[in-house]
Design a protein around this motif. Sequence first.
Motif, PDB file in Angstrom:
ATOM      1  N   ALA A  72       0.829  -1.202   0.000  1.00  0.00           N
ATOM      2  CA  ALA A  72       0.000   0.000   0.000  1.00  0.00           C
ATOM      3  C   ALA A  72       0.866   1.255   0.000  1.00  0.00           C
ATOM      4  O   ALA A  72       0.580   2.224  -0.709  1.00  0.00           O
ATOM      5  CB  ALA A  72      -0.922  -0.010   1.229  1.00  0.00           C
ATOM      6  N   TYR A  73       1.942   1.236   0.791  1.00  0.00           N
ATOM      7  CA  TYR A  73       2.829   2.408   0.830  1.00  0.00           C
ATOM      8  C   TYR A  73       3.484   2.626  -0.539  1.00  0.00           C
ATOM      9  O   TYR A  73       3.551   3.753  -1.028  1.00  0.00           O
ATOM     10  CB  TYR A  73       3.895   2.248   1.898  1.00  0.00           C
ATOM     11  CG  TYR A  73       4.996   3.267   1.743  1.00  0.00           C
ATOM     12  CD1 TYR A  73       4.757   4.607   2.012  1.00  0.00           C
ATOM     13  CD2 TYR A  73       6.250   2.900   1.258  1.00  0.00           C
ATOM     14  CE1 TYR A  73       5.735   5.561   1.833  1.00  0.00           C
ATOM     15  CE2 TYR A  73       7.240   3.849   1.069  1.00  0.00           C
ATOM     16  CZ  TYR A  73       6.978   5.178   1.365  1.00  0.00           C
ATOM     17  OH  TYR A  73       7.954   6.112   1.172  1.00  0.00           O
ATOM     18  N   ARG A  74       3.977   1.573  -1.146  1.00  0.00           N
ATOM     19  CA  ARG A  74       4.646   1.727  -2.447  1.00  0.00           C
ATOM     20  C   ARG A  74       3.686   2.227  -3.508  1.00  0.00           C
ATOM     21  O   ARG A  74       4.075   2.994  -4.395  1.00  0.00           O
ATOM     22  CB  ARG A  74       5.274   0.396  -2.867  1.00  0.00           C
ATOM     23  CG  ARG A  74       6.499   0.046  -2.029  1.00  0.00           C
ATOM     24  CD  ARG A  74       7.233  -1.139  -2.595  1.00  0.00           C
ATOM     25  NE  ARG A  74       8.533  -1.310  -1.959  1.00  0.00           N
ATOM     26  CZ  ARG A  74       9.402  -2.243  -2.264  1.00  0.00           C
ATOM     27  NH1 ARG A  74       9.132  -3.105  -3.218  1.00  0.00           N
ATOM     28  NH2 ARG A  74      10.560  -2.330  -1.638  1.00  0.00           N
ATOM     29  N   ARG A  75       2.412   1.819  -3.420  1.00  0.00           N
ATOM     30  CA  ARG A  75       1.431   2.287  -4.388  1.00  0.00           C
ATOM     31  C   ARG A  75       1.233   3.801  -4.261  1.00  0.00           C
ATOM     32  O   ARG A  75       1.178   4.523  -5.264  1.00  0.00           O
ATOM     33  CB  ARG A  75       0.097   1.572  -4.163  1.00  0.00           C
ATOM     34  CG  ARG A  75      -0.971   1.958  -5.175  1.00  0.00           C
ATOM     35  CD  ARG A  75      -2.280   1.239  -4.924  1.00  0.00           C
ATOM     36  NE  ARG A  75      -2.859   1.596  -3.637  1.00  0.00           N
ATOM     37  CZ  ARG A  75      -2.938   0.794  -2.611  1.00  0.00           C
ATOM     38  NH1 ARG A  75      -2.463  -0.444  -2.680  1.00  0.00           N
ATOM     39  NH2 ARG A  75      -3.489   1.197  -1.465  1.00  0.00           N
ATOM     40  N   ILE A  76       1.182   4.279  -3.038  1.00  0.00           N
ATOM     41  CA  ILE A  76       1.011   5.720  -2.820  1.00  0.00           C
ATOM     42  C   ILE A  76       2.268   6.473  -3.241  1.00  0.00           C
ATOM     43  O   ILE A  76       2.206   7.545  -3.852  1.00  0.00           O
ATOM     44  CB  ILE A  76       0.676   5.989  -1.338  1.00  0.00           C
ATOM     45  CG1 ILE A  76      -0.697   5.392  -0.994  1.00  0.00           C
ATOM     46  CG2 ILE A  76       0.691   7.480  -1.032  1.00  0.00           C
ATOM     47  CD1 ILE A  76      -1.053   5.436   0.470  1.00  0.00           C
ATOM     48  N   ALA A  77       3.454   5.912  -2.919  1.00  0.00           N
ATOM     49  CA  ALA A  77       4.713   6.581  -3.259  1.00  0.00           C
ATOM     50  C   ALA A  77       4.863   6.743  -4.772  1.00  0.00           C
ATOM     51  O   ALA A  77       5.409   7.743  -5.241  1.00  0.00           O
ATOM     52  CB  ALA A  77       5.893   5.796  -2.685  1.00  0.00           C
ATOM     53  N   LYS A  78       4.375   5.778  -5.528  1.00  0.00           N
ATOM     54  CA  LYS A  78       4.520   5.837  -6.988  1.00  0.00           C
ATOM     55  C   LYS A  78       3.636   6.892  -7.631  1.00  0.00           C
ATOM     56  O   LYS A  78       3.879   7.303  -8.765  1.00  0.00           O
ATOM     57  CB  LYS A  78       4.212   4.462  -7.594  1.00  0.00           C
ATOM     58  CG  LYS A  78       5.291   3.414  -7.319  1.00  0.00           C
ATOM     59  CD  LYS A  78       4.917   2.075  -7.914  1.00  0.00           C
ATOM     60  CE  LYS A  78       6.006   1.036  -7.643  1.00  0.00           C
ATOM     61  NZ  LYS A  78       5.658  -0.297  -8.190  1.00  0.00           N
ATOM     62  N   THR A  79       2.601   7.340  -6.918  1.00  0.00           N
ATOM     63  CA  THR A  79       1.691   8.333  -7.503  1.00  0.00           C
ATOM     64  C   THR A  79       1.789   9.699  -6.838  1.00  0.00           C
ATOM     65  O   THR A  79       1.587  10.723  -7.502  1.00  0.00           O
ATOM     66  CB  THR A  79       0.230   7.841  -7.391  1.00  0.00           C
ATOM     67  OG1 THR A  79      -0.094   7.610  -6.007  1.00  0.00           O
ATOM     68  CG2 THR A  79       0.034   6.561  -8.182  1.00  0.00           C
ATOM     69  N   ASP A  80       2.141   9.734  -5.550  1.00  0.00           N
ATOM     70  CA  ASP A  80       2.052  10.987  -4.798  1.00  0.00           C
ATOM     71  C   ASP A  80       3.388  11.533  -4.322  1.00  0.00           C
ATOM     72  O   ASP A  80       3.412  12.540  -3.610  1.00  0.00           O
ATOM     73  CB  ASP A  80       1.137  10.795  -3.580  1.00  0.00           C
ATOM     74  CG  ASP A  80      -0.292  10.489  -3.979  1.00  0.00           C
ATOM     75  OD1 ASP A  80      -0.655  10.796  -5.125  1.00  0.00           O
ATOM     76  OD2 ASP A  80      -1.044   9.955  -3.147  1.00  0.00           O
ATOM     77  N   HIS A  81       4.514  10.876  -4.655  1.00  0.00           N
ATOM     78  CA  HIS A  81       5.810  11.398  -4.203  1.00  0.00           C
ATOM     79  C   HIS A  81       6.029  12.804  -4.767  1.00  0.00           C
ATOM     80  O   HIS A  81       5.705  13.069  -5.934  1.00  0.00           O
ATOM     81  CB  HIS A  81       6.942  10.463  -4.664  1.00  0.00           C
ATOM     82  CG  HIS A  81       8.253  10.778  -4.033  1.00  0.00           C
ATOM     83  ND1 HIS A  81       9.041  11.823  -4.439  1.00  0.00           N
ATOM     84  CD2 HIS A  81       8.907  10.180  -2.998  1.00  0.00           C
ATOM     85  CE1 HIS A  81      10.129  11.866  -3.705  1.00  0.00           C
ATOM     86  NE2 HIS A  81      10.078  10.885  -2.815  1.00  0.00           N
ATOM     87  N   PRO A  82       6.572  13.741  -3.951  1.00  0.00           N
ATOM     88  CA  PRO A  82       6.774  15.123  -4.428  1.00  0.00           C
ATOM     89  C   PRO A  82       7.598  15.231  -5.698  1.00  0.00           C
ATOM     90  O   PRO A  82       7.446  16.185  -6.452  1.00  0.00           O
ATOM     91  CB  PRO A  82       7.489  15.791  -3.248  1.00  0.00           C
ATOM     92  CG  PRO A  82       7.050  15.021  -2.051  1.00  0.00           C
ATOM     93  CD  PRO A  82       6.910  13.598  -2.519  1.00  0.00           C
ATOM     94  N   ASP A  83       8.473  14.269  -5.933  1.00  0.00           N
ATOM     95  CA  ASP A  83       9.273  14.311  -7.157  1.00  0.00           C
ATOM     96  C   ASP A  83       8.485  13.871  -8.386  1.00  0.00           C
ATOM     97  O   ASP A  83       8.943  14.047  -9.515  1.00  0.00           O
ATOM     98  CB  ASP A  83      10.510  13.421  -7.013  1.00  0.00           C
ATOM     99  CG  ASP A  83      11.489  13.985  -5.992  1.00  0.00           C
ATOM    100  OD1 ASP A  83      11.408  15.195  -5.708  1.00  0.00           O
ATOM    101  OD2 ASP A  83      12.318  13.209  -5.474  1.00  0.00           O
ATOM    102  N   LEU A  84       7.304  13.279  -8.142  1.00  0.00           N
ATOM    103  CA  LEU A  84       6.506  12.755  -9.250  1.00  0.00           C
ATOM    104  C   LEU A  84       5.184  13.487  -9.426  1.00  0.00           C
ATOM    105  O   LEU A  84       4.551  13.380 -10.474  1.00  0.00           O
ATOM    106  CB  LEU A  84       6.221  11.255  -9.035  1.00  0.00           C
ATOM    107  CG  LEU A  84       7.442  10.351  -8.863  1.00  0.00           C
ATOM    108  CD1 LEU A  84       6.987   8.935  -8.517  1.00  0.00           C
ATOM    109  CD2 LEU A  84       8.286  10.337 -10.125  1.00  0.00           C
ATOM    110  N   ASN A  85       4.753  14.213  -8.404  1.00  0.00           N
ATOM    111  CA  ASN A  85       3.430  14.832  -8.430  1.00  0.00           C
ATOM    112  C   ASN A  85       3.525  16.213  -7.779  1.00  0.00           C
ATOM    113  O   ASN A  85       3.953  16.337  -6.631  1.00  0.00           O
ATOM    114  CB  ASN A  85       2.428  13.948  -7.677  1.00  0.00           C
ATOM    115  CG  ASN A  85       0.993  14.343  -7.953  1.00  0.00           C
ATOM    116  OD1 ASN A  85       0.682  15.512  -8.154  1.00  0.00           O
ATOM    117  ND2 ASN A  85       0.094  13.357  -7.943  1.00  0.00           N
TER     118      ASN A  85
END
Length: 325
Positions: A23-36
């Motif tokens: 669940a954490y990795r799913r959120i990191a892949k979409t909401d990380h400041p470097d990506l979003n």
Amino acid sequence: MADDPYAALGVAKTASEAEIKKAYRRIAKTDHPDLNDDPAAHDRFKAASAAYDLLKDADQRARFDRGEIDAQGQERPQRRYYRDFSEGAGNPYRTEANYGDFSDVFADLFGDGQGGGQGGPRRGRAGGFGGGGFGGAQGARSFDMRGQDHRYTLEVDFLTAARGGTTRITLPDGHSLDVQIPAGTRDGQTIRLRGKGGPGMGGGGPGDALLAVTVADDPDWRREGDDILTTLPITIDEAVLGAKVEAQTLDGPVKLTVPRGASSGQKLRLRGRGLAGSGGTRGDQHVELRIVMPARVDDELASFMERWREGHAYDPRATPRGGRP
């Protein structure tokens, strides 16, 4: 910061460790400041990072579930008011009804700044709570308190963790920071950034930022302790005749000798080419050979194999390599 780490990750309280990590990795892949760039995504990532940092530790998760710590990992204080303390039996500062001067109580709790011998109180600065002191009472003294440590989760790729390097992170306040990743960093290892946590009070210094490292999976590299495993594709003729081929290591390409008659699944060892261990030595690299057929089997190869099979047929399924029928 979310009060419910399970809700921040979108999982049930009964979720397994693997479900929490996924669940954490799913959120990191979409909401990380470097990506979003969306501020709302930043908030979701910040909440998810704090939640994962708390729940991935089995002891911390159990303490949170029992109500002993809050979602930030801080001890939950007992619900106790000053009046209960001041009127408790045996309290030397007990009064009947006068709550006008709290200075002695705070001096006893926090130290009043003057060295009074070993373990003695220290005398602080007057009026530490602004203006005329705490609650307007004269004579109240300030105290120094170190800032809180802030906990985050940092995902790095396999090669950066293995070789060491620098990665840039964005803190919740929007500032970017280059973080040095030590060679041989393990999944779950914590990196401490001194002075990058919460601000202190009075003369207390800031807290630290604690980064719990998550090492991303890599299709070409696997880790077993301080050893690493890689796969090396070879051709049919290299497997039959033997050859010197190039193999990738953490330190760059090296020449590796493929023995004559090599089989898929056979492993070759490169000593000292693994990860840096705690004792200063390095593990080994294990290279697994994999025979790859040509993109097209032409008539010449097919004809050769037919002639060869007439006099050399064998059944590897009946007699495993190195074993007995």
